[in-house]
Design a protein around this motif. Sequence first.
Motif, PDB file in Angstrom:
ATOM      1  N   UNK A   1       0.980  11.011  -1.889  1.00 62.44           N
ATOM      2  CA  UNK A   1       2.186  11.836  -1.905  1.00 62.44           C
ATOM      3  C   UNK A   1       3.476  11.055  -1.889  1.00 62.44           C
ATOM      4  N   UNK A   2       3.401   9.757  -2.055  1.00 65.78           N
ATOM      5  CA  UNK A   2       4.598   8.918  -2.042  1.00 65.78           C
ATOM      6  C   UNK A   2       4.603   7.996  -3.262  1.00 65.78           C
ATOM      7  N   UNK A   3       5.739   7.388  -3.471  1.00 63.83           N
ATOM      8  CA  UNK A   3       5.852   6.301  -4.435  1.00 63.83           C
ATOM      9  C   UNK A   3       6.779   5.251  -3.831  1.00 63.83           C
ATOM     10  N   UNK A   4       6.593   4.022  -4.231  1.00 66.03           N
ATOM     11  CA  UNK A   4       7.427   2.932  -3.717  1.00 66.03           C
ATOM     12  C   UNK A   4       8.179   2.304  -4.885  1.00 66.03           C
ATOM     13  N   UNK A   5       9.481   2.143  -4.687  1.00 67.89           N
ATOM     14  CA  UNK A   5      10.320   1.478  -5.682  1.00 67.89           C
ATOM     15  C   UNK A   5      10.506   0.026  -5.248  1.00 67.89           C
ATOM     16  N   UNK A   6      10.037  -0.870  -6.099  1.00 63.41           N
ATOM     17  CA  UNK A   6      10.167  -2.299  -5.808  1.00 63.41           C
ATOM     18  C   UNK A   6      11.279  -2.874  -6.691  1.00 63.41           C
ATOM     19  N   UNK A   7      12.360  -3.336  -6.056  1.00 58.65           N
ATOM     20  CA  UNK A   7      13.511  -3.862  -6.785  1.00 58.65           C
ATOM     21  C   UNK A   7      13.442  -5.389  -6.820  1.00 58.65           C
ATOM     22  N   UNK A   8      13.707  -5.891  -8.015  1.00 54.30           N
ATOM     23  CA  UNK A   8      13.815  -7.334  -8.201  1.00 54.30           C
ATOM     24  C   UNK A   8      14.992  -7.566  -9.143  1.00 54.30           C
TER      25      UNK A   8
ATOM     26  N   UNK B   1       0.855  -1.192   0.000  1.00 54.76           N
ATOM     27  CA  UNK B   1       0.000   0.000   0.000  1.00 54.76           C
ATOM     28  C   UNK B   1       0.886   1.236   0.000  1.00 54.76           C
ATOM     29  N   UNK B   2       0.692   2.098  -0.991  1.00 57.09           N
ATOM     30  CA  UNK B   2       1.489   3.328  -1.123  1.00 57.09           C
ATOM     31  C   UNK B   2       0.635   4.501  -0.670  1.00 57.09           C
ATOM     32  N   UNK B   3       1.044   5.247   0.360  1.00 59.55           N
ATOM     33  CA  UNK B   3       0.243   6.377   0.852  1.00 59.55           C
ATOM     34  C   UNK B   3       0.260   7.550  -0.123  1.00 59.55           C
TER      35      UNK B   3
ATOM     36  N   UNK C   1       5.756   2.115  -8.022  1.00 61.09           N
ATOM     37  CA  UNK C   1       4.369   1.919  -7.620  1.00 61.09           C
ATOM     38  C   UNK C   1       3.772   3.251  -7.158  1.00 61.09           C
ATOM     39  N   UNK C   2       2.720   3.734  -7.811  1.00 63.93           N
ATOM     40  CA  UNK C   2       2.096   4.992  -7.408  1.00 63.93           C
ATOM     41  C   UNK C   2       1.197   4.794  -6.181  1.00 63.93           C
TER      42      UNK C   2
ATOM     43  N   UNK D   1      11.722   0.625  -1.505  1.00 68.70           N
ATOM     44  CA  UNK D   1      12.082   1.936  -0.953  1.00 68.70           C
ATOM     45  C   UNK D   1      10.909   2.884  -1.166  1.00 68.70           C
ATOM     46  N   UNK D   2      10.519   3.577  -0.112  1.00 67.63           N
ATOM     47  CA  UNK D   2       9.448   4.565  -0.214  1.00 67.63           C
ATOM     48  C   UNK D   2      10.076   5.952  -0.402  1.00 67.63           C
ATOM     49  N   UNK D   3       9.567   6.702  -1.374  1.00 74.61           N
ATOM     50  CA  UNK D   3      10.094   8.038  -1.671  1.00 74.61           C
ATOM     51  C   UNK D   3       8.977   9.056  -1.512  1.00 74.61           C
ATOM     52  N   UNK D   4       9.245  10.114  -0.769  1.00 78.35           N
ATOM     53  CA  UNK D   4       8.277  11.183  -0.528  1.00 78.35           C
ATOM     54  C   UNK D   4       8.303  12.150  -1.715  1.00 78.35           C
ATOM     55  N   UNK D   5       7.173  12.295  -2.401  1.00 78.72           N
ATOM     56  CA  UNK D   5       7.093  13.172  -3.575  1.00 78.72           C
ATOM     57  C   UNK D   5       6.537  14.555  -3.236  1.00 78.72           C
ATOM     58  N   UNK D   6       6.158  14.767  -2.008  1.00 74.38           N
ATOM     59  CA  UNK D   6       5.557  16.051  -1.644  1.00 74.38           C
ATOM     60  C   UNK D   6       6.596  17.173  -1.635  1.00 74.38           C
ATOM     61  N   UNK D   7       6.090  18.412  -1.762  1.00 75.66           N
ATOM     62  CA  UNK D   7       7.000  19.556  -1.718  1.00 75.66           C
ATOM     63  C   UNK D   7       7.697  19.606  -0.369  1.00 75.66           C
ATOM     64  N   UNK D   8       8.953  19.998  -0.402  1.00 78.09           N
ATOM     65  CA  UNK D   8       9.731  20.090   0.831  1.00 78.09           C
ATOM     66  C   UNK D   8      10.504  21.400   0.844  1.00 78.09           C
ATOM     67  N   UNK D   9      10.872  21.841   2.034  1.00 79.18           N
ATOM     68  CA  UNK D   9      11.658  23.059   2.191  1.00 79.18           C
ATOM     69  C   UNK D   9      13.092  22.688   2.539  1.00 79.18           C
TER      70      UNK D   9
END
Length: 224
Positions: free
Chosen positions: A12-19, A8-10, A26-27, A40-48
Amino acid sequence: MLFHNRITVPPGHTVLAYRGSEVQTLPTGRHRVRKPDATLSVDLRERLIQVSPQEILTADSMAVRISMTLRARVIDAVAFVERASDPIGAVYLAAQIALREVCAGVESDDLVRRGDSVDVEPIRVAAARAAGTVGMDVLEVVVRDVIVPAEVRSAALEVITAKTRGLAKLEAARAETAALRALANAGRLLDAHPALAQLRLVESVPYGARVVLSVGGAEAPPDD
């Protein structure tokens, strides 16, 4: 038999699944995928990105400290994860160098009086160029604080105080001149109309006092 995982990807995030050498992006949402070797989960939201105060020499060789903030976001999760061990640090360094180059052409007076005299567009472009190599985009750059040496602040405060005192004295002198002019006009008016002077005198006498007026050089009898 293939094994699967539910991921499950929350928002504002994306998950990279490596095989192996393959990666699946994964959106947001629920996914049922073949069991990956790593995720690996990556945060796509705006950051300061806060750039701490930097000591910089201005065009007139004054050392000032400037802090700024970058608004950025990840646009390529794979590049963000794989191309640099510290992608935020790469953007930070590019913005830091660009800030020094821009401020080297600005006079300290302009910098202190107007923080917006710093042209942030070259800084944003330089930071965005570095960000593009690590899967990020820089949306905005804002100069937050311009900190000058204490002795310069004291001198500037003395100048402002002196100007304020001068203005206060000037206003006091103008008010006094206006008051004297009004008194002079009133004096001329009373000289031209003695009856007005007597009336003004009567009005200024406290209640219950005895008033004796001189009419034609002789005292008029008081009223009973």
